[in-house]
Design an enzyme around this catalytic site. Sequence first.
Site, PDB file in Angstrom:
ATOM      1  N   ILE A   1      40.245  40.447  42.333  1.00 45.91           N
ATOM      2  CA  ILE A   1      39.607  40.830  43.584  1.00 45.91           C
ATOM      3  C   ILE A   1      40.658  41.198  44.634  1.00 45.91           C
ATOM      4  CG2 ILE A   1      38.063  40.099  45.445  1.00 45.91           C
ATOM      5  CD1 ILE A   1      36.657  40.372  42.779  1.00 45.91           C
TER       6      ILE A   1
ATOM      7  N   ARG B   1      41.218  35.916  34.618  1.00 49.74           N
ATOM      8  CA  ARG B   1      41.179  36.484  35.964  1.00 49.74           C
ATOM      9  C   ARG B   1      40.090  37.534  36.145  1.00 49.74           C
ATOM     10  NH1 ARG B   1      45.677  40.256  39.128  1.00 49.74           N
ATOM     11  NH2 ARG B   1      44.864  39.871  41.226  1.00 49.74           N
ATOM     12  N   LEU B   2      39.358  37.400  37.254  1.00 48.29           N
ATOM     13  CA  LEU B   2      38.520  38.459  37.783  1.00 48.29           C
ATOM     14  C   LEU B   2      39.259  38.954  39.020  1.00 48.29           C
ATOM     15  CD1 LEU B   2      35.796  40.003  37.630  1.00 48.29           C
ATOM     16  CD2 LEU B   2      34.881  38.292  39.209  1.00 48.29           C
TER      17      LEU B   2
ATOM     18  N   ASN C   1      41.495  29.565  41.276  1.00 46.37           N
ATOM     19  CA  ASN C   1      40.216  30.259  41.307  1.00 46.37           C
ATOM     20  C   ASN C   1      39.686  30.209  42.730  1.00 46.37           C
ATOM     21  OD1 ASN C   1      37.610  31.290  40.849  1.00 46.37           O
ATOM     22  ND2 ASN C   1      36.814  29.281  40.252  1.00 46.37           N
ATOM     23  N   GLY C   2      39.406  31.378  43.312  1.00 47.10           N
ATOM     24  CA  GLY C   2      38.831  31.376  44.650  1.00 47.10           C
ATOM     25  C   GLY C   2      39.388  32.463  45.534  1.00 47.10           C
ATOM     26  N   GLU C   3      39.189  32.295  46.838  1.00 41.31           N
ATOM     27  CA  GLU C   3      39.724  33.194  47.845  1.00 41.31           C
ATOM     28  C   GLU C   3      40.151  32.389  49.054  1.00 41.31           C
ATOM     29  OE1 GLU C   3      38.403  37.370  48.973  1.00 41.31           O
ATOM     30  OE2 GLU C   3      36.637  36.639  47.901  1.00 41.31           O
TER      31      GLU C   3
ATOM     32  N   ASP D   1      46.644  36.397  47.621  1.00 37.20           N
ATOM     33  CA  ASP D   1      46.470  35.077  48.212  1.00 37.20           C
ATOM     34  C   ASP D   1      46.985  33.990  47.273  1.00 37.20           C
ATOM     35  OD1 ASP D   1      44.408  35.644  46.442  1.00 37.20           O
ATOM     36  OD2 ASP D   1      42.829  34.722  47.655  1.00 37.20           O
TER      37      ASP D   1
ATOM     38  N   CYS E   1      36.742  34.015  38.110  1.00 37.37           N
ATOM     39  CA  CYS E   1      37.934  33.402  37.497  1.00 37.37           C
ATOM     40  C   CYS E   1      37.622  32.049  36.855  1.00 37.37           C
ATOM     41  CB  CYS E   1      39.080  33.237  38.483  1.00 37.37           C
ATOM     42  SG  CYS E   1      39.696  34.782  39.190  1.00 37.37           S
TER      43      CYS E   1
END
Length: 279
Positions: A51, A48-49, A74-76, A99, A2
């Site tokens: 996931i 966006r990627l 961006n992240g998890e 999330d 992202c």
Amino acid sequence: MCGLAAFFEPGRIFSDSLLSAVSSDLYHRGPDSEGKVSEKGLGLVFRRLAIIDPIKLSDQPMTSADGNSTIIFNGEIYNYKQVRSQLISLGIKFRTNSDTEVLLEGYNFYGEKILDYLEGMFAFVIIDRKKNIALAARDPFGIKPLYYIHRKNLTAFSSEMRVFSRLRKAEPDPNAFPELLTFKWAAGETSNEIGVIKVEGGTAIKVNLFDGSIEKFRYSNVLSLLNCQKKSNEEDIHDVLEKSVHDHLMSDVGYSTQLSGGIDSSLITALASKYDDKK
């Protein structure tokens, strides 16, 4: 992976041509979808990627149901399901299983204190229309990249420095050369370019949308969490490592490991295989 970019300047309308060009700059970070927001005084871009919850409703920028806040992230967040459950018990309703929405609604409920609840890697910008501020933050370890520039009443954030060349001429920073040549990276806030500041891990920045002023604060310092007096045995280390690997496997799409042949990558792969129901 992202990619995100956010621009703030009181009274300015950021053109669609600028936002589209920035979106192209960040395409390689997120080919699955793009999103843009342009309002008086601010512009947001996101690539966006997908996931977690890879549906259109979870695309970004994401705006809360009441329209008061918008996020690019961006992240998890590894513990987002736990935080989500807490928020549901407090009466918060969700439209997605992402999330991203947990982070957005968590901010709406806790304010900037949401940072104390998060376990994960992240860089995000949240627009708070009630308070007329924007909050940008980077995870405590600085895993996800976040840079910014600030001059007069213009502030811009991005996952990559190249975006800022759309706003001003890029100039290499000679003060960074010694560290870049010695260590291949520069420590602290130093970046490769003059005027581009690296947001340090565990740092947040608030932007006043009225006058363009900023306030920077440290919300977490990982060094303060170190306890050299505590001794860990082999079982403790195994449990912590296994939990970390398990948390990192949270995904709605496939994943793989890349082996270097060393002990660490082999161990991580072995632990990950315990949770692979397709093996």
